[in-house]
Design an enzyme around this catalytic site. Sequence first.
Site, PDB file in Angstrom:
ATOM      1  N   GLU A  14      -2.413  -1.499  -3.647  1.00  0.00           N
ATOM      2  CA  GLU A  14      -2.153  -1.561  -2.204  1.00  0.00           C
ATOM      3  C   GLU A  14      -1.503  -2.897  -1.848  1.00  0.00           C
ATOM      4  OE1 GLU A  14      -4.677  -1.217   1.996  1.00  0.00           O
ATOM      5  OE2 GLU A  14      -5.714  -1.768   0.143  1.00  0.00           O
ATOM      6  N   CYS A  47      -6.801   3.013  -0.139  1.00  0.00           N
ATOM      7  CA  CYS A  47      -8.032   2.263   0.129  1.00  0.00           C
ATOM      8  C   CYS A  47      -9.120   3.126   0.760  1.00  0.00           C
ATOM      9  CB  CYS A  47      -7.695   1.040   0.983  1.00  0.00           C
ATOM     10  SG  CYS A  47      -9.057  -0.148   1.125  1.00  0.00           S
ATOM     11  N   LYS A  81      -0.181   5.417   5.116  1.00  0.00           N
ATOM     12  CA  LYS A  81      -1.623   5.545   5.338  1.00  0.00           C
ATOM     13  C   LYS A  81      -1.912   6.107   6.725  1.00  0.00           C
ATOM     14  CE  LYS A  81      -5.974   2.995   4.872  1.00  0.00           C
ATOM     15  NZ  LYS A  81      -6.610   1.688   4.649  1.00  0.00           N
TER      16      LYS A  81
END
Length: 515
Positions: A267, A389, A337
């Site tokens: 990430e 994440c 995301k």
Amino acid sequence: MLARLRGFAQHNIIRLVLAFAAGASTALAFAPYNVWAIYPIALAFALSQSQNLTAKQACRYWLSFGFGCFAIGISWVHVSMDLYGGLPLIASLGLMAMLALYLALYPALVGSLLQKLAPHSGKYRNLLLFPALWVLTEWARGWVMTGFPWLWAGYSQTMGPLKELASIIGTLGLSFVIAIIAGSLALLAQKRWHSAAIIIPLTLIAAFIAPIVDPIKTTGKTASVVLVQGNIAQSMKWNPDALWPTMLKYMDLTRPDLEDNIVIWPEAAIPAPESMVGDFLVNANKVANLNNSAIITGIISHQHNHFYNALIVLGNHNKLHQAEGDYQLNGDNDYKKHHLLPIGEFVPFEELLRPIAPFFNLPMSSFARGAYQQPNLTALGYHIAAAICYEIAFPEQLRDNITPQTDFLLTVSNDAWFGHSNGPLQHMEIAQMRAIEFGRPLVRSTNNGVTAVVDAKGNIIKQLPQFEAAVLKAKVPLVSGETWFYRFGQWPVLGLSWLLFIFAGIRYWQQTRRR
């Protein structure tokens, strides 16, 4: 009289302290300890101790139990606030305690409703209503105020004997089973052993049968991956002077293992907007193409005046030996995301909170959301379902992004925010459960750990040590088929829980009418 009141107060305090201790003990059921049996035993103890309380007393009892669960289980939350949020230790601990107290409201609701709807101990209370209430409150905790589905009871089975059931009923289904076991153990403590004598063997038999009826089959094929763990200090992550050294470090670590591999950087491995590092990306794309490879990297995407926490694919997309293609800014082989982390990636009530402390003004805390459903990434012709994440903790979101063509799951993260705490290890545990639920291997690439490859049964095949700059090379075993959980999701266990709760409500209403 005074002595009696004092004794009553002391008894209440001791009861609440024991409730807190029972809740705190559940932290041992999760990573890195994995003493899975503690969770149902702690629940059984709490059920037994709260069975003769009023609804108000039960609410306080289970609030204390829940506060113990979360104050100890997620104590790692304060690390990011203390080390990187600019808050003094007492303030970070205070905010962490407030979060734990909020999360404890869900077990408190269970205790209150349980005593209200079924005040008398028995099989109906312990084996039907309690599991239903526990699952419904865990589910609610997973979406209210954007959701915090950490420490669901089912995650205690990631290394336990019941984990295979997750491919059929999911993590919340495991929570339901654990609550039933706890209910039967509470009855056993009252010398009512029949329920435990039936339920526990049946559960073990079901866990034994689950892999036999599992539709997932190995294909004998593998995908070659290279996971690069840069171990960039969090204090340097967003320092402009560290940008080029960071990118060059990732490329230097990657170069010896480029040929015919899918290389995965974590990430925000490139901690800058895509448009700012075009020259580097053009070069990396050419290097990947020349080596018949693909590089998947975390980066900041800037499109339509919005910033996104994103993944992009460089090099070969659709097959191993494609014709060399030029890098395209804001291409369509990317993932943005969707489920953002409060405070870390967006700040609710930001006009009010940002001026209060540096903690509410962290770097890159104003991201936009990507679409809920997005196409799989493609690299060397493989289809990859991605989660960045925190998103890996939301099974239904990942389920809605998996397709029959998905070869494996990918999650990238930067858990450097949480130092040497249990947070990154619990995060890895959650990712393992997603592999079991969906019957797909999973690769996890992180900045400083845990970087690992997981098979379709949730077992870690290979992993890197934490807090080292290192490279993991592995063959990901591919599979075919669809798990029962992929087909039906959480809705069967949620539907059953809602039916039991509604039945309890009707039963309670009928009883109050007769009085």
